[in-house]
Design an enzyme around this catalytic site. Structure first.
Site, short mmCIF file in Angstrom:
data_model
loop_
_atom_site.label_atom_id
_atom_site.label_comp_id
_atom_site.label_asym_id
_atom_site.label_seq_id
_atom_site.Cartn_x
_atom_site.Cartn_y
_atom_site.Cartn_z
N CYS A 149 0.84 -1.20 0.00
CA CYS A 149 0.00 0.00 0.00
C CYS A 149 0.87 1.25 0.00
O CYS A 149 1.42 1.62 1.05
CB CYS A 149 -0.92 -0.01 1.22
N CYS A 152 -0.47 4.06 2.26
CA CYS A 152 -0.25 3.88 3.70
C CYS A 152 1.22 4.10 4.06
O CYS A 152 1.52 4.69 5.10
CB CYS A 152 -0.61 2.46 4.14
N ASP A 153 2.12 3.61 3.24
CA ASP A 153 3.52 3.51 3.66
C ASP A 153 4.50 4.38 2.88
O ASP A 153 5.67 4.48 3.27
CB ASP A 153 3.98 2.04 3.56
#
Ligand code: NAP
Length: 325
Positions: A149, A152-153
């Site tokens: 992701c 997200c990261d």
């Protein structure tokens, strides 16, 4: 079957009936669109969100191709709007997950983490999850350099070098997103031709931070506490070499989240649930919408459309039962 006395999970302090007309399992664009249509037919549908409200789209930074948003819209913002609209018409959205279903009895039985339901119809909208490479080091470094992701990261890789595995639309779209943070993004693809469409291919090729390693597979992810490199094998020459990197983002497609229904709903050999053109499964009263039944389109708009269609079929099914009883 007797329904257990379960705690109130509606969040509004009132007990509500666990004998429901329609349960929607999943809260992505398919599930929440089904909820909107069913709510407008006064079915008071219950949506079981699963672990993540909105599913995959809530992890998408910007959705550029959903009509009505010419400037694009954040994935989680879009999901929140879907939810609010469904709730406005009477859908009950519960942060809960189905853990067991029995479709051999009628009404259908659904056990969740928080209780049990009997439902006269079900829309399955459980979506799909990112596929893994299944290579040494992948599990060990997940969360410590391996990610599925970018939204997200990506932030954790500011001014770092990362690799992206995959050659489809997701790989290129996420690579473009990663260039906001990373110093360099190297796309590793197993063939000499990308699968992604022309628009994304051109955008990626024009981005100076993006590089390509073609005809290569990642066979190992190496490091100590964090990722230091990947082992690459050139599939044409057989050459094996280490490629230094701080992060590995994997975008190699998805598998449908249909384990709950194995042995009860007919599936194809990739475990997508089989539906007819009207989204009926082999069990009357159980319908499927979105990526649990769709390996082809996988768009917010197509999943939302399937959700609306599945809800309309569920409405017909329930209406027919009333008329024939
Ligand atoms: P995909 O189109 O199935 O592409 C998966 C990619 O991963 C392919 O390039 C494939 O290689 C590669 N791959 C698969 N297994 C692999 C493995 N074990 N090791 C290395 N590489 C592997 O999946 P996707 O990119 O997630 O896209 C899925 C669908 O969503 C598509 O229909 C796509 O058009 C759509 N989508 C659209 C957008 C958009 O319109 N903006 C964005 C994202 C996704 P091969 O090419 O060799 O098979």
């Amino acid at each position: 079957m007797e329904i257990n006395n379960t705690p109130d999970i509606s969040g509004d302090g009132e007990q509500f009936d666990k004998n429901v007309k329609l349960i929607i399992i999943g809260s992505g664009p398919a599930g929440l669109s089904a909820a909107l249509y069913a709510a407008r037919a006064d079915l008071k549908p219950v949506v079981l969100t699963g672990m993540e409200l909105g599913g995959q789209v809530s992890l998408t930074f910007t959705v550029d191709n959903y009509p009505g948003f010419p400037e694009g819209v954040g994935g989680s913002e879009l999901v929140e709007k879907f939810k609010q609209q469904a709730e406005h018409f009477g859908a009950i959205v519960n942060f809960d997950s189905a853990v067991e279903v029995d479709l051999s009895q009628y009404p259908f039985f659904i056990r969740t983490y928080q209780g049990e339901y009997l439902a006269q119809a079900i829309v399955v909208a459980t979506g799909a999850s990112a596929r893994h490479l299944d290579i040494p080091g992948e599990k060990k470094f997940t969360g410590r350099g391996v990610s599925y992701c970018a939204t997200c990261d990506g932030w954790f890789f500011k001014e770092k070098d990362v690799v992206v595995v995959g050659g489809g639309d997701s790989a290129l779209e996420e690579s473009l997103f990663l260039t906001r943070f990373a110093k360099s993004v190297t796309i590793i693809h197993r063939r000499d031709e990308l699968r992604a469409g022309t628009f994304l291919r051109n955008r990626a090729a024009a981005n100076p931070k993006i590089h390509f390693i073609m005809n290569s597979i990642v066979s190992d992810i190496l490091g100590e506490d964090a990722v230091k490199s990947v082992k690459l094998k050139n599939v044409e020459t057989g050459e094996i070499r280490d490629h230094p990197t701080d992060g590995v983002f994997v975008f190699i497609g998805h598998t449908p989240n249909t384990q709950l229904f194995e042995g009860q709903l007919d599936m194809d050999d990739r475990k997508y649930i089989k539906v007819d053109p009207l989204l009926h499964t082999n069990v009357p009263g159980v319908f499927v919408a979105g990526e649990a039944a769709d390996p082809h389109f996988r768009q917010v708009i197509t999943s939302a459309g399937m959700g609306a269609a599945a809800a309309m079929q569920a409405i017909h099914f329930l209406q027919d039962r009333v008329e024939n009883s």
